[in-house]
Design a protein around this motif. Structure first.
Motif, PDB file in Angstrom:
ATOM      1  N   SER A 147      16.065  17.957  11.739  1.00  0.00           N
ATOM      2  CA  SER A 147      15.550  17.445  10.473  1.00  0.00           C
ATOM      3  C   SER A 147      15.289  18.567   9.485  1.00  0.00           C
ATOM      4  O   SER A 147      15.008  19.709   9.871  1.00  0.00           O
ATOM      5  CB  SER A 147      14.260  16.645  10.694  1.00  0.00           C
ATOM      6  OG  SER A 147      13.275  17.442  11.330  1.00  0.00           O
ATOM      7  N   ALA A 157      20.365  15.031   1.730  1.00  0.00           N
ATOM      8  CA  ALA A 157      20.495  13.827   2.545  1.00  0.00           C
ATOM      9  C   ALA A 157      21.925  13.302   2.494  1.00  0.00           C
ATOM     10  O   ALA A 157      22.499  12.907   3.526  1.00  0.00           O
ATOM     11  CB  ALA A 157      19.510  12.759   2.077  1.00  0.00           C
ATOM     12  N   GLY A 194      18.342  14.554   9.832  1.00  0.00           N
ATOM     13  CA  GLY A 194      17.537  13.734   8.936  1.00  0.00           C
ATOM     14  C   GLY A 194      16.921  14.564   7.832  1.00  0.00           C
ATOM     15  O   GLY A 194      16.443  15.674   8.084  1.00  0.00           O
ATOM     16  N   ALA A 248      15.536   8.693  11.902  1.00  0.00           N
ATOM     17  CA  ALA A 248      16.819   9.289  11.541  1.00  0.00           C
ATOM     18  C   ALA A 248      17.625   8.412  10.593  1.00  0.00           C
ATOM     19  O   ALA A 248      18.302   8.925   9.691  1.00  0.00           O
ATOM     20  CB  ALA A 248      17.626   9.585  12.798  1.00  0.00           C
ATOM     21  N   SER A 258      17.075   8.630   6.613  1.00  0.00           N
ATOM     22  CA  SER A 258      17.307   9.905   5.941  1.00  0.00           C
ATOM     23  C   SER A 258      17.371   9.713   4.433  1.00  0.00           C
ATOM     24  O   SER A 258      17.967   8.760   3.935  1.00  0.00           O
ATOM     25  CB  SER A 258      18.604  10.536   6.443  1.00  0.00           C
ATOM     26  OG  SER A 258      18.788  11.817   5.887  1.00  0.00           O
TER      27      SER A 258
END
Length: 272
Positions: free
Chosen positions: A157, A191, A200, A254, A257
């Motif tokens: 992430s 993203a 993410g 996830a 995102s």
């Protein structure tokens, strides 16, 4: 300059790869320190950057070790783009991987005042740290992640801690607001770019949080909160932001995102 600490029960060589690794910018104090400690509690080894590495930084590394993890403090100026590759490389070398980046480092307006008196020098300083530095540091970490896919399927992430000021205007802090609004767009761009990578990308917008940065205006905000400015009727604390970040870093969101999390006690909700 950096400092590492290893859990008393686990050698560094044996532990590389067995715990996820988070990298937090500006982790020496305030919200950043709360995030570092929350991630360590959640089972992460944690590296963090600060302008200086000192006894306070060492104490945080020791705190991470006390929670069973390995800590790494790195002295770095986020605005110095030529330092980014070295920071990323050092984290990967010492801790073995990077699963989560938390962009937390930032500065406030050097001078609060009339928007018509804002100077280019102050504007440039805020943008260099809060937006330009953060964007290119995120780029460096994202490139590393794409070049080093995890062999164990761990969640990855990129989490940016911005501010309600990304959307709520404060004319006396124009440079700060513009930098945070820029981070909001940065989050959307990353993203989209990383949508198929399994990384993410999230933005967390704190409201009025009790930290060293807000201590000088605590009386003002005490009165505003008492008057109903924050619907939940209290200051936010660093742990409030830490709990949001750890939830996002865990991988459970996830498919969300690109999302923005308002961590502000209802401050940013439009009301009549």
């Amino acid at each position: 300059m950096s400092h590492t600490a290893v859990s008393p029960t686990t050698s560094a060589a044996a532990s590389i790869g067995t715990r996820p690794v988070a990298l937090v910018t500006g982790g020496r104090q305030g919200i950043g320190r709360a995030i570092v400690e929350a991630l360590a509690d959640a089972g992460f080894d944690v590296a963090f950057t600060a302008r200086t590495v000192d006894a306070q930084s060492d104490a945080i590394v020791d705190t991470i070790a006390a929670r069973g993890g390995r800590g790494l403090a790195i002295a770095s100026d986020l605005a110095a783009l030529d330092e980014h590759a070295g920071v990323v490389g050092q984290v990967a070398e010492v801790l073995g991987r990077i699963d989560c980046l938390v962009n937390n480092a930032g500065i406030g307006s050097p001078v609060r005042g009339d928007l018509l008196a804002l100077t280019p020098e102050n504007f440039d300083r805020v943008i260099d740290v809060n937006l330009r530095g953060t964007l290119f540091f995120t780029q460096a970490v994202a490139r590393w992640m794409l070049d080093h896919p995890p062999s164990d399927g761990a969640a990855r992430s990129l989490i940016t801690v911005s501010s309600v000021s990304a959307a709520m205007a404060s004319p006396e802090r124009g440079d700060y607001c513009v930098s945070k609004a820029g981070l909001a767009m940065m989050n959307q761009l990353f993203a989209l770019r990383l949508a198929q990578s399994g990384i993410g990308v999230f933005e967390v917008r704190p409201g009025i949080i009790r930290t060293e940065m807000t201590s000088g205006v605590a009386g003002k905000y005490d009165a505003l909160i008492a008057g109903g400015l924050v619907p939940q009727g209290r200051w936010g604390e660093g742990r409030d932001i830490g709990s949001v970040v750890t939830a996002l870093a865990g991988g459970g969101f996830a498919f969300a995102s690109g999302s923005v999390i308002q961590a502000d006690g209802g401050l940013s909700i439009q009301r009549l």
